[in-house]
Scaffold this active site. Structure first.
Site, PDB file in Angstrom:
ATOM      1  N   ARG A 190      34.916  46.953  38.382  1.00 24.83           N
ATOM      2  CA  ARG A 190      35.603  45.712  38.022  1.00 24.83           C
ATOM      3  C   ARG A 190      34.620  44.545  37.924  1.00 24.83           C
ATOM      4  NH1 ARG A 190      40.536  43.997  41.443  1.00 24.83           N
ATOM      5  NH2 ARG A 190      40.311  42.362  39.894  1.00 24.83           N
ATOM      6  N   ASN A 242      33.815  35.838  36.779  1.00 22.79           N
ATOM      7  CA  ASN A 242      34.844  34.835  37.079  1.00 22.79           C
ATOM      8  C   ASN A 242      34.799  33.626  36.153  1.00 22.79           C
ATOM      9  OD1 ASN A 242      35.754  36.544  38.973  1.00 22.79           O
ATOM     10  ND2 ASN A 242      34.954  35.433  40.741  1.00 22.79           N
ATOM     11  N   ILE A 267      38.359  31.418  53.676  1.00 23.89           N
ATOM     12  CA  ILE A 267      39.051  31.318  52.385  1.00 23.89           C
ATOM     13  C   ILE A 267      40.195  32.316  52.256  1.00 23.89           C
ATOM     14  CG2 ILE A 267      38.766  31.399  49.873  1.00 23.89           C
ATOM     15  CD1 ILE A 267      37.276  29.052  51.181  1.00 23.89           C
ATOM     16  N   ARG A 273      47.619  35.937  48.239  1.00 20.22           N
ATOM     17  CA  ARG A 273      47.286  35.326  46.938  1.00 20.22           C
ATOM     18  C   ARG A 273      48.487  34.610  46.310  1.00 20.22           C
ATOM     19  NH1 ARG A 273      42.539  38.086  45.278  1.00 20.22           N
ATOM     20  NH2 ARG A 273      42.069  36.260  44.031  1.00 20.22           N
ATOM     21  N   PRO A 274      49.123  33.666  47.019  1.00 19.77           N
ATOM     22  CA  PRO A 274      50.270  32.955  46.434  1.00 19.77           C
ATOM     23  C   PRO A 274      49.841  32.061  45.274  1.00 19.77           C
ATOM     24  CG  PRO A 274      49.628  31.943  48.497  1.00 19.77           C
ATOM     25  CD  PRO A 274      48.784  33.174  48.348  1.00 19.77           C
ATOM     26  N   ARG A 328      44.479  39.687  39.311  1.00 20.09           N
ATOM     27  CA  ARG A 328      45.131  38.403  39.598  1.00 20.09           C
ATOM     28  C   ARG A 328      44.767  37.349  38.571  1.00 20.09           C
ATOM     29  NH1 ARG A 328      47.061  34.869  43.242  1.00 20.09           N
ATOM     30  NH2 ARG A 328      46.101  32.808  43.159  1.00 20.09           N
TER      31      ARG A 328
END
Ligand code: EPZ
Length: 421
Positions: A400, A23, A330, A123-124, A94
């Site tokens: 991933r 990340n 979250i 996930r907006p 994303r």
């Protein structure tokens, strides 16, 4: 499709090298779009998500050279030749939306597909959009794509975030480095990956203060130059492998681990009667008792307990002594691993954002399915302590986010193998 077969293992012993953070790398790579000069990232993890990001950047105009077995990404974007991030790439990952801020800053317009939902939530991107609009961008949604442009370049602004979104903080931070004037991000995310991005941008000539706090101030500059930057250690991979000796017994050293990357997680392990000790080379984790103690867990933004370690922690608590309650604050749908753990005999009751786990003596191996990236590895952890064999399908989720999973687990005495079917 491949499966992973896990035999009951333990006690474990040895060392696990922890890779660079997925990340962090996924936000460092788009930073190449901010400069014509090359950006070199060392300690990059070897993951399919990193390859997907390289593919996306190459489609925009970046020259990507993966050197030394992928550990080094040499990225050069002399010119952005395509300003569209297509749905077929963005829906896979994303984090592709992290090209929005840099592309807007560098060339004044960008077309980025909305990622669509994913297993863990809707996930907006409203926080990304509102914030960039405050910096002068005009953004409209057409055919599932965000069409963003600025007539006279981005301008500095005070940008309060309604929620300390990691991705939104990263998009704004990158965009602000080339904006005219000063940008202040209020209620910014404080994750180590944000700090790593700010350090890299500063090496490229950006003027940033306050990263790691909830207020980040950025003075825009005219241009950024190239840099070389090491990707910070992956705190989620670290926490994942810390749970292996916790679940299967024994003592394991996680090389490159530092307690300050996941203090809240370490405190929870110690509350469960697992010992965590800092060594010269990393973190040493030892399971003191046959059964860990039940503990309650609430996921929070950094520096709280990370949502990306919730599934893995649940695997540990399935055989703890007592009842644990996990609260996921979250994401709205991040308990899909619970029904898979229940196939192994776990006693879990999910209601909304809460999961109650009543510890059982022993899990039993079973065929299970990976539902999302972090849930996939929690099934392997559960299999380590289970009686018999656990067969995990859909392991593409694993690829991933976890490099060399089989060799890292087997390197400490686990008995797992990957089989092609
Ligand atoms: C990052 O996702 C990570 N991904 C996630 O890791 C991690 O779980 C998450 O941060 C939280 O720590 C990467 O860094 C690539 P957010 P991100 O924006 O940036 C809502 C993994 O397993 N939200 O902090 O997408 C959102 O829906 C992945 O490696 C809005 O409502 O996370 C979520 O409920 C999974 N509007 C919450 O905020 C927005 O505009 C947290 O999202 C943005 C977010």
């Amino acid at each position: 499709m491949d499966s992973i077969v896990v035999k009951g293992s333990g006690p474990l012993s040895g060392q696990v090298p922890i890779a660079g953070a997925k990340n962090a790398c996924l936000t460092l790579m788009p930073a190449t779009l901010l400069s014509e000069e090359p950006l070199t990232l060392t300690n990059a993890p070897r993951l399919s998500d990193i390859r997907t990001m390289a593919e996306l950047l190459a489609s925009i105009g970046t020259e990507v050279a993966g050197l030394q077995d992928g550990m080094v990404q040499a990225l050069g974007t002399k010119e952005i030749t395509n300003h569209v991030a297509h749905y077929d790439i963005v829906r896979k990952m994303r984090a592709s939306n992290l090209v929005l801020g840099p592309m807007l800053a560098r060339m004044g317009y960008a077309v980025v597909s909305l990622p669509g939902g994913c297993a863990i939530g809707a996930r907006p991107m409203d926080i990304h959009i509102d914030s960039l609009e405050k910096m002068g961008a005009k953004i409209e949604l057409k055919d599932g794509y965000l069409h963003a442009k600025t007539d006279r370049g981005l301008k500095g602004a005070v940008v309060p975030l309604r929620f300390a979104s990691v991705g939104a903080t990263e998009n704004i931070l990158m965009a602000a480095t080339l904006a005219k004037g000063t940008t202040v991000i209020e209620n910014a995310a404080k994750e180590p990956e944000i700090v790593d991005l700010a350090e890299c941008l500063r090496k490229m000539g950006a003027q940033i203060e306050g990263e790691g706090t909830s207020r980040i101030e950025i003075q825009g500059v005219d241009r950024l130059h190239g840099a070389t930057h090491p990707v910070v250690t992956d705190r989620i991979e670290l926490g994942t492998y810390m749970l292996a000796p916790a679940i299967a017994g024994g003592e394991v050293e996680l090389l490159g681990g530092r307690r300050n990357l996941l203090e809240a997680f370490c405190n929870k392990l110690e509350e469960a009667d697992i010992s965590v000790t800092e060594t010269a080379d990393g973190l040493l984790v030892k399971n003191n008792a046959a059964r860990v103690k039940a503990v309650d867990v609430k996921t929070e933004i950094f520096p709280g307990f990370p949502t990306d370690l919730q599934a893995q922690m649940m695997a540990l608590l399935c055989t703890a002594e007592g009842t644990s309650v996990l609260e996921e604050t979250i994401f709205e749908n991040r308990f899909m691993h619970a029904p898979e753990l229940m196939r192994m005999g776990a006693n879990i009751e999910v209601s909304g954002g809460m999961a109650k786990v009543v510890g059982v003596d022993q899990l039993k191996g079973a065929p299970v399915m990976a539902t999302d990236l972090r849930a996939s590895v929690s099934m392997i952890l559960a299999g380590l302590a289970a009686e018999g064999e656990t067969v995990l399908s859909r392991v593409y989720h694993l690829d991933r986010g976890y490099e060399k999973v089989v060799s890292k687990f087997n390197g400490i005495g686990a008995k797992i193998e990957r089989v092609s079917s």
